[in-house]
Motif scaffolding. Structure first.
Motif, mmCIF file in Angstrom:
data_model
loop_
_atom_site.group_PDB
_atom_site.id
_atom_site.type_symbol
_atom_site.label_atom_id
_atom_site.label_comp_id
_atom_site.label_asym_id
_atom_site.label_seq_id
_atom_site.Cartn_x
_atom_site.Cartn_y
_atom_site.Cartn_z
ATOM 1 N N GLY A 75 34.752 14.598 -10.945
ATOM 2 C CA GLY A 75 33.777 15.481 -11.506
ATOM 3 C C GLY A 75 32.762 16.473 -10.720
ATOM 4 O O GLY A 75 31.870 17.003 -11.215
ATOM 5 N N ASN A 76 33.329 16.564 -9.381
ATOM 6 C CA ASN A 76 32.622 17.174 -8.609
ATOM 7 C C ASN A 76 33.232 18.508 -8.351
ATOM 8 O O ASN A 76 34.436 18.809 -8.554
ATOM 9 C CB ASN A 76 32.489 16.423 -7.018
ATOM 10 C CG ASN A 76 31.806 15.074 -6.959
ATOM 11 O OD1 ASN A 76 31.001 14.943 -7.589
ATOM 12 N ND2 ASN A 76 32.379 14.239 -6.342
ATOM 13 N N PRO A 77 32.482 19.366 -8.050
ATOM 14 C CA PRO A 77 33.184 20.870 -7.699
ATOM 15 C C PRO A 77 34.115 21.091 -6.512
ATOM 16 O O PRO A 77 33.473 20.130 -5.608
ATOM 17 C CB PRO A 77 31.769 21.776 -7.832
ATOM 18 C CG PRO A 77 30.906 21.073 -7.353
ATOM 19 C CD PRO A 77 31.126 19.585 -7.877
ATOM 20 N N LYS A 78 34.820 21.726 -6.446
ATOM 21 C CA LYS A 78 35.788 21.921 -5.040
ATOM 22 C C LYS A 78 35.000 22.893 -4.259
ATOM 23 O O LYS A 78 35.014 24.049 -4.436
ATOM 24 C CB LYS A 78 37.001 22.527 -5.493
ATOM 25 C CG LYS A 78 38.068 21.745 -6.432
ATOM 26 C CD LYS A 78 39.243 22.246 -6.727
ATOM 27 C CE LYS A 78 40.407 21.449 -7.783
ATOM 28 N NZ LYS A 78 41.521 22.136 -8.023
ATOM 29 N N THR A 79 34.295 22.273 -3.183
ATOM 30 C CA THR A 79 33.687 22.920 -2.458
ATOM 31 C C THR A 79 34.279 22.809 -0.802
ATOM 32 O O THR A 79 34.346 21.633 -0.438
ATOM 33 C CB THR A 79 32.104 22.581 -2.310
ATOM 34 O OG1 THR A 79 32.092 21.191 -1.970
ATOM 35 C CG2 THR A 79 31.390 22.970 -3.557
ATOM 36 N N GLU A 259 27.013 27.090 -3.774
ATOM 37 C CA GLU A 259 27.653 25.657 -3.143
ATOM 38 C C GLU A 259 29.040 25.602 -3.362
ATOM 39 O O GLU A 259 29.620 24.675 -2.520
ATOM 40 C CB GLU A 259 26.877 24.681 -4.120
ATOM 41 C CG GLU A 259 25.304 24.769 -3.803
ATOM 42 C CD GLU A 259 24.684 23.709 -4.762
ATOM 43 O OE1 GLU A 259 25.155 23.536 -5.718
ATOM 44 O OE2 GLU A 259 23.553 23.296 -4.409
ATOM 45 N N GLU A 260 29.691 26.387 -4.316
ATOM 46 C CA GLU A 260 31.246 26.257 -4.499
ATOM 47 C C GLU A 260 31.883 27.198 -3.894
ATOM 48 O O GLU A 260 33.237 26.919 -3.522
ATOM 49 C CB GLU A 260 31.266 26.316 -5.929
ATOM 50 C CG GLU A 260 30.751 25.240 -6.917
ATOM 51 C CD GLU A 260 31.385 25.339 -8.438
ATOM 52 O OE1 GLU A 260 32.008 26.075 -8.731
ATOM 53 O OE2 GLU A 260 30.491 24.312 -9.030
ATOM 54 N N TYR A 261 31.597 28.253 -3.560
ATOM 55 C CA TYR A 261 32.264 29.569 -2.875
ATOM 56 C C TYR A 261 31.967 29.419 -1.348
ATOM 57 O O TYR A 261 30.920 29.742 -0.990
ATOM 58 C CB TYR A 261 31.964 30.865 -3.105
ATOM 59 C CG TYR A 261 32.557 31.229 -4.595
ATOM 60 C CD1 TYR A 261 33.853 31.514 -4.989
ATOM 61 C CD2 TYR A 261 31.852 30.881 -5.844
ATOM 62 C CE1 TYR A 261 34.151 31.621 -6.272
ATOM 63 C CE2 TYR A 261 32.273 30.805 -7.266
ATOM 64 C CZ TYR A 261 33.498 31.289 -7.330
ATOM 65 O OH TYR A 261 34.074 31.617 -8.579
ATOM 66 N N GLY A 262 33.059 28.935 -0.516
ATOM 67 C CA GLY A 262 32.491 28.966 0.819
ATOM 68 C C GLY A 262 32.755 30.115 1.585
ATOM 69 O O GLY A 262 33.386 31.213 1.018
ATOM 70 N N GLY A 263 31.822 30.433 2.714
ATOM 71 C CA GLY A 263 32.066 31.644 3.376
ATOM 72 C C GLY A 263 33.299 31.814 3.891
ATOM 73 O O GLY A 263 33.813 30.840 4.532
ATOM 74 N N PHE A 264 33.872 32.931 4.279
ATOM 75 C CA PHE A 264 34.882 33.327 4.992
ATOM 76 C C PHE A 264 35.017 32.896 6.570
ATOM 77 O O PHE A 264 33.801 33.198 6.946
ATOM 78 C CB PHE A 264 35.345 34.807 4.852
ATOM 79 C CG PHE A 264 36.024 35.118 3.494
ATOM 80 C CD1 PHE A 264 37.306 34.664 3.304
ATOM 81 C CD2 PHE A 264 35.168 35.750 2.663
ATOM 82 C CE1 PHE A 264 37.742 34.950 1.981
ATOM 83 C CE2 PHE A 264 35.643 36.204 1.430
ATOM 84 C CZ PHE A 264 36.982 35.770 1.133
ATOM 85 N N THR A 265 35.930 32.422 7.176
ATOM 86 C CA THR A 265 35.550 31.897 8.470
ATOM 87 C C THR A 265 36.457 33.026 9.443
ATOM 88 O O THR A 265 36.759 32.841 10.381
ATOM 89 C CB THR A 265 36.285 30.497 8.553
ATOM 90 O OG1 THR A 265 37.853 30.698 8.152
ATOM 91 C CG2 THR A 265 35.499 29.606 7.864
#
Length: 268
Positions: A75-79, A259-265
């Motif tokens: 039940g956790n968002p994919k982060t 929180e759910e959208y990680g920054g580009f690396t």
């Protein structure tokens, strides 16, 4: 030292010579009126917040004990940090050519505009990585003074340790739109990075909501120790596009997105 999961690079923000470094004023930093403190940071430290990776420092890949499917099942968002795709523009350091210089400039802009700059240890790591060695030392003191200003931090809603209030999420990201080389030689390059930045606090009680700004920063780079390094920079506003008639998202939606959208690396 790596600015991202897939790129090893180095650098920081600012430099010497004609660098226009903007530090907090006697009242704790420039204010933008009732609108928001979004530009406070950018103007204050010249870090236009202010690519590849701010969030390179804030969100390093790393090994996750649980898989995305396990997270979803719980039940956790994919982060996670956004994974790069396609052909890697940089394998180890930045290429000793025009595109390599553009990649370095974009990536450094991301790191310098990240929330990692508000943590002393990570800020030192970023500056030592991005700047040329003879520039990094002088920049550390300037930036430490700017980010340690209690009035400055209070103006943008953070505590003395650069942390947001309970229940709020601090957002500081740079998203490059494009790069352009305006001058280059064997070991020198001048690169312009056009980008938008997100800055503020998301949360129902935030008085400094997340806003966007547009800037162009010109980086002077030099080839040092087999990599491109920043020696100087100049920043200006815009170009700024015409805003569409879109309704702003709620504080909850903004927090969830951050929180759910990680920054580009990486960039380019």
């Amino acid at each position: 030292m790596s600015l991202g999961d897939d790129h090893q690079s180095s650098g920081g923000y600012g430099g010497t010579g004609q660098t226009r470094t903007r530090l907090p004023d006697a009242d704790g930093g420039p204010r933008r009126g009732a609108r928001s403190s979004s530009r406070s940071l950018v103007t204050v430290v010249g870090v236009v917040v202010l690519l590849i990776a701010a969030i390179a420092f804030a969100n390093r890949g790393g090994d996750d004990s649980a898989s995305p499917d396990d997270e979803a099942a719980a039940g956790n968002p994919k982060t996670s940090a956004t994974a790069p795709s396609g052909t890697r523009p940089v394998q180890s350091g930045f290429a000793h050519d025009e595109q390599g210089a553009q990649s370095a400039a974009a990536n450094y802009a991301v790191a310098l505009g990240s929330d990692g700059m508000f943590d002393k240890a990570r800020r030192h790591e970023i500056v030592d990585t991005v700047y040329a060695p003879d520039v990094a030392a002088s920049r550390q003191a300037d930036l430490d003074g700017a980010y340690a200003s209690q009035k400055f931090l209070a103006n943008i809603g953070l505590d003395k340790n650069g942390k947001p209030p309970t229940g709020q999420t601090f957002v500081s990201r740079v998203i490059p739109v494009g790069t352009k080389t305006t001058a280059s030689s064997a070991d020198k390059a001048t690169v312009e990075v056009w980008y938008t930045s997100l800055f503020g606090l998301s949360g129902g009680t935030s008085t400094n909501p997340v806003t966007e700004s547009w800037y162009t920063t010109t980086y002077q780079l030099t080839w040092t120790n087999n990599d491109w390094k920043v020696t100087d920079f100049q920043q200006k506003d815009g170009p700024v596009p015409v805003g569409r008639d879109q309704r702003a998202s709620t504080a909850d939606d903004m927090t969830k997105a951050v929180e759910e959208y990680g920054g580009f690396t990486y960039a380019r």
